[in-house]
Design a protein around this motif. Structure first.
Motif: not given
Length: 157
Positions: A117-123, A126
């Motif tokens: 998901d986008v959250g995992a990509y963002d992490a 980061s």
């Protein structure tokens, strides 16, 4: 092993195993016109010399949780060899980063990233930025669909 060291049998074998590495030596032998033992010897040599880097199973992402694909373009601050080597090593160690291309143009690297998901990509991104201060910025394109996915390398006759 150089390109000129590959004969027509090697080239045909490489094409066939790229399409389906699970074929038996007998099946390959029939298609190439060699004995099964000759095919096995050739495949062994192609592996030992690094022409064949590995053999993998291609998994249908839709049947395994429908991950998202992201295309990230990285810009770096300085093109010092040791900083680029460190970044390449970091990216190679990350399972979510499927492919890395060092490119010309406005970006320095283009990555193919898979994430649930986008959250995992963002992490992930980061961490990339925190662990690699030489990365100036990145831009992201989200794949809305996959028209073709593969690693097939055409082998000229």
């Amino acid at each position: 092993m150089s390109r000129s060291d590959l004969d027509r049998f090697d080239r045909k074998l490489l094409t066939l195993v790229q399409r389906d590495a699970g074929q038996t030596a007998d099946a390959l032998a029939e298609q190439v016109g060699l004995s099964a033992s000759a095919v096995l010897r050739r495949l062994k040599r192609l592996r030992e010399t690094g022409v064949i880097l590995g053999e993998i199973a291609v998994v249908d992402p839709l049947k395994t949780g429908k991950p998202n694909f992201f295309l990230a373009a990285l810009e770096i601050e300085r093109e010092r060899p040791e900083l680029i080597a460190r970044l390449r090593q970091w990216m190679a160690a990350e399972e979510q980063i499927q492919q890395v291309y060092y490119v010309t143009g406005t970006a320095d690297f283009v990555l193919v990233v898979v994430a649930p998901d986008v959250g995992a990509y963002d992490a992930l991104m980061s961490r990339l930025m925190a662990d690699n201060p030489n990365v100036r910025r990145f831009t992201t394109n989200v794949a809305l669909g996959v028209g073709k996915r593969g690693l097939f390398v055409p082998i000229p006759d």
